[in-house]
Write a protein that holds these residues in place. Sequence first.
Motif, PDB file in Angstrom:
ATOM      1  N   SER A  49       0.858  -1.179   0.000  1.00 25.69           N
ATOM      2  CA  SER A  49       0.000   0.000   0.000  1.00 25.69           C
ATOM      3  C   SER A  49       0.896   1.231   0.000  1.00 25.69           C
ATOM      4  O   SER A  49       2.099   1.130   0.251  1.00 25.69           O
ATOM      5  N   TYR A  50       0.321   2.379  -0.307  1.00 23.25           N
ATOM      6  CA  TYR A  50       1.119   3.598  -0.220  1.00 23.25           C
ATOM      7  C   TYR A  50       0.236   4.777   0.151  1.00 23.25           C
ATOM      8  O   TYR A  50      -0.966   4.786  -0.095  1.00 23.25           O
ATOM      9  N   ASP A  51       0.855   5.738   0.805  1.00 21.10           N
ATOM     10  CA  ASP A  51       0.189   6.945   1.260  1.00 21.10           C
ATOM     11  C   ASP A  51       0.332   8.018   0.184  1.00 21.10           C
ATOM     12  O   ASP A  51       1.449   8.417  -0.158  1.00 21.10           O
ATOM     13  N   LYS A  52      -0.786   8.498  -0.330  1.00 18.68           N
ATOM     14  CA  LYS A  52      -0.739   9.466  -1.424  1.00 18.68           C
ATOM     15  C   LYS A  52      -0.152  10.800  -0.983  1.00 18.68           C
ATOM     16  O   LYS A  52       0.453  11.514  -1.779  1.00 18.68           O
ATOM     17  N   GLU A  53      -0.339  11.163   0.284  1.00 19.02           N
ATOM     18  CA  GLU A  53       0.165  12.457   0.745  1.00 19.02           C
ATOM     19  C   GLU A  53       1.676  12.431   0.975  1.00 19.02           C
ATOM     20  O   GLU A  53       2.401  13.307   0.505  1.00 19.02           O
ATOM     21  N   SER A  54       2.151  11.433   1.692  1.00 21.68           N
ATOM     22  CA  SER A  54       3.584  11.373   1.998  1.00 21.68           C
ATOM     23  C   SER A  54       4.394  10.702   0.899  1.00 21.68           C
ATOM     24  O   SER A  54       5.596  10.919   0.777  1.00 21.68           O
ATOM     25  N   GLY A  55       3.727   9.853   0.105  1.00 19.49           N
ATOM     26  CA  GLY A  55       4.435   9.105  -0.933  1.00 19.49           C
ATOM     27  C   GLY A  55       5.081   7.838  -0.419  1.00 19.49           C
ATOM     28  O   GLY A  55       5.699   7.105  -1.192  1.00 19.49           O
ATOM     29  N   ALA A  56       4.979   7.551   0.875  1.00 19.85           N
ATOM     30  CA  ALA A  56       5.595   6.361   1.464  1.00 19.85           C
ATOM     31  C   ALA A  56       4.900   5.101   0.967  1.00 19.85           C
ATOM     32  O   ALA A  56       3.679   5.069   0.800  1.00 19.85           O
ATOM     33  N   VAL A  57       5.693   4.040   0.734  1.00 19.15           N
ATOM     34  CA  VAL A  57       5.165   2.749   0.306  1.00 19.15           C
ATOM     35  C   VAL A  57       5.314   1.768   1.462  1.00 19.15           C
ATOM     36  O   VAL A  57       6.370   1.710   2.111  1.00 19.15           O
ATOM     37  N   PHE A  58       4.254   1.001   1.720  1.00 12.91           N
ATOM     38  CA  PHE A  58       4.232   0.066   2.846  1.00 12.91           C
ATOM     39  C   PHE A  58       4.109  -1.369   2.345  1.00 12.91           C
ATOM     40  O   PHE A  58       3.459  -1.646   1.337  1.00 12.91           O
ATOM     41  N   PHE A  59       4.754  -2.256   3.079  1.00 12.92           N
ATOM     42  CA  PHE A  59       4.613  -3.693   2.832  1.00 12.92           C
ATOM     43  C   PHE A  59       4.352  -4.359   4.163  1.00 12.92           C
ATOM     44  O   PHE A  59       5.126  -4.217   5.115  1.00 12.92           O
ATOM     45  N   ALA A  60       3.226  -5.075   4.243  1.00 18.24           N
ATOM     46  CA  ALA A  60       2.812  -5.731   5.493  1.00 18.24           C
ATOM     47  C   ALA A  60       2.733  -4.730   6.638  1.00 18.24           C
ATOM     48  O   ALA A  60       3.048  -5.053   7.784  1.00 18.24           O
ATOM     49  N   GLY A  61       2.323  -3.508   6.324  1.00 21.39           N
ATOM     50  CA  GLY A  61       2.149  -2.500   7.351  1.00 21.39           C
ATOM     51  C   GLY A  61       3.394  -1.727   7.714  1.00 21.39           C
ATOM     52  O   GLY A  61       3.317  -0.743   8.460  1.00 21.39           O
ATOM     53  N   ASP A  62       4.540  -2.140   7.205  1.00 23.10           N
ATOM     54  CA  ASP A  62       5.804  -1.471   7.511  1.00 23.10           C
ATOM     55  C   ASP A  62       6.274  -0.665   6.306  1.00 23.10           C
ATOM     56  O   ASP A  62       6.164  -1.119   5.163  1.00 23.10           O
ATOM     57  N   VAL A  63       6.815   0.509   6.576  1.00 20.31           N
ATOM     58  CA  VAL A  63       7.277   1.351   5.485  1.00 20.31           C
ATOM     59  C   VAL A  63       8.536   0.759   4.856  1.00 20.31           C
ATOM     60  O   VAL A  63       9.419   0.245   5.548  1.00 20.31           O
ATOM     61  N   LEU A  64       8.591   0.765   3.528  1.00 22.27           N
ATOM     62  CA  LEU A  64       9.774   0.303   2.824  1.00 22.27           C
ATOM     63  C   LEU A  64      10.806   1.427   2.760  1.00 22.27           C
ATOM     64  O   LEU A  64      10.460   2.581   2.502  1.00 22.27           O
ATOM     65  N   GLU A  65      12.063   1.087   3.001  1.00 18.94           N
ATOM     66  CA  GLU A  65      13.132   2.080   2.967  1.00 18.94           C
ATOM     67  C   GLU A  65      13.543   2.314   1.516  1.00 18.94           C
ATOM     68  O   GLU A  65      14.394   1.616   0.969  1.00 18.94           O
ATOM     69  N   LEU A  66      12.903   3.292   0.897  1.00 16.91           N
ATOM     70  CA  LEU A  66      13.140   3.594  -0.511  1.00 16.91           C
ATOM     71  C   LEU A  66      13.583   5.043  -0.678  1.00 16.91           C
ATOM     72  O   LEU A  66      13.169   5.913   0.093  1.00 16.91           O
ATOM     73  N   THR A  67      14.390   5.275  -1.688  1.00 16.85           N
ATOM     74  CA  THR A  67      14.703   6.647  -2.046  1.00 16.85           C
ATOM     75  C   THR A  67      13.470   7.250  -2.727  1.00 16.85           C
ATOM     76  O   THR A  67      12.582   6.510  -3.188  1.00 16.85           O
ATOM     77  N   PRO A  68      13.369   8.581  -2.815  1.00 16.41           N
ATOM     78  CA  PRO A  68      12.218   9.182  -3.508  1.00 16.41           C
ATOM     79  C   PRO A  68      12.037   8.663  -4.931  1.00 16.41           C
ATOM     80  O   PRO A  68      10.906   8.443  -5.373  1.00 16.41           O
TER      81      PRO A  68
ATOM     82  N   ALA B  32      10.670   5.096  -4.777  1.00 15.52           N
ATOM     83  CA  ALA B  32       9.265   5.116  -4.361  1.00 15.52           C
ATOM     84  C   ALA B  32       8.368   5.549  -5.515  1.00 15.52           C
ATOM     85  O   ALA B  32       7.287   4.976  -5.724  1.00 15.52           O
ATOM     86  N   THR B  33       8.803   6.548  -6.288  1.00 18.45           N
ATOM     87  CA  THR B  33       8.022   6.991  -7.442  1.00 18.45           C
ATOM     88  C   THR B  33       7.888   5.876  -8.468  1.00 18.45           C
ATOM     89  O   THR B  33       6.811   5.627  -9.025  1.00 18.45           O
ATOM     90  N   PHE B  34       8.987   5.197  -8.728  1.00 13.41           N
ATOM     91  CA  PHE B  34       9.006   4.071  -9.661  1.00 13.41           C
ATOM     92  C   PHE B  34       8.025   2.992  -9.206  1.00 13.41           C
ATOM     93  O   PHE B  34       7.192   2.508  -9.992  1.00 13.41           O
ATOM     94  N   LEU B  35       8.091   2.623  -7.921  1.00 14.02           N
ATOM     95  CA  LEU B  35       7.248   1.550  -7.404  1.00 14.02           C
ATOM     96  C   LEU B  35       5.783   1.951  -7.372  1.00 14.02           C
ATOM     97  O   LEU B  35       4.907   1.147  -7.694  1.00 14.02           O
ATOM     98  N   ARG B  36       5.480   3.191  -7.001  1.00 15.40           N
ATOM     99  CA  ARG B  36       4.084   3.625  -6.968  1.00 15.40           C
ATOM    100  C   ARG B  36       3.448   3.557  -8.356  1.00 15.40           C
ATOM    101  O   ARG B  36       2.281   3.177  -8.497  1.00 15.40           O
ATOM    102  N   ALA B  37       4.219   3.912  -9.377  1.00 20.21           N
ATOM    103  CA  ALA B  37       3.692   3.839 -10.741  1.00 20.21           C
ATOM    104  C   ALA B  37       3.357   2.401 -11.130  1.00 20.21           C
ATOM    105  O   ALA B  37       2.330   2.137 -11.770  1.00 20.21           O
ATOM    106  N   LEU B  38       4.198   1.467 -10.721  1.00 20.87           N
ATOM    107  CA  LEU B  38       3.948   0.059 -11.034  1.00 20.87           C
ATOM    108  C   LEU B  38       2.799  -0.497 -10.198  1.00 20.87           C
ATOM    109  O   LEU B  38       2.001  -1.306 -10.681  1.00 20.87           O
TER     110      LEU B  38
END
Length: 226
Positions: free
Chosen positions: A137-156, A159-165
Amino acid sequence: MKLLMVEDDEALSTALARSLTRLGWDLALCRDGRAALGMWRASQPDVVLLDLSLPGRDGLQILTQARDEGLLTPVLILTARGTVGDRVQGLNAGADDYLPKPFDLDELEARLRALYRRPTELQGKNASGPYKTRAFSYDKESGAVFFAGDVLELTPREATFLRALLAKPGQAIAKERLFDLVFPGQADVQFEAIEVVAYRLRKKLAGTGAVLTTLRGLGYLLKLPA
């Protein structure tokens, strides 16, 4: 390295079997689409090499049923059906890679070995069993991407690449489109930089069950666990 090859061309399958066996593969051969799933279940291969035009049953039907049954073995489609539409259809059906005929043996073997390594990368220490499926899942406001409820440690950029996919799972997204999203208005950045972002993101997705696939001439595709 156990390989199940489903190929009805006798001359090709015999030549491949001879070459791959010399390269260290423990090979099982099936030439009939009707018997393929039974051999898949029984032999528990590390990788499946699958033709599409088979007697008795089409390769895409075999692959679709295998995925529906929960068979997660990496699959490389090797076929004369080499159009873009055929490739997308095969990948959407659950294939991990796609190599059209004619092909180079060295490239085929390299791709098979890459698929052989993939389950271990996904499963981590528990490489002998299936990986668990959990939601992204991901938060549209912060741009953070989550897996199993935990935020993934991604560079901006990652994160942009993954959100698009994630917005279009199982669908190919053109490399040009991803470049424009990840490097907006940055004319001084070389186009190949998007490949670096994809490489780093692929490593960070290891263990999630998601597979980031490069489609030559098309772009990238994200396959999520069922």
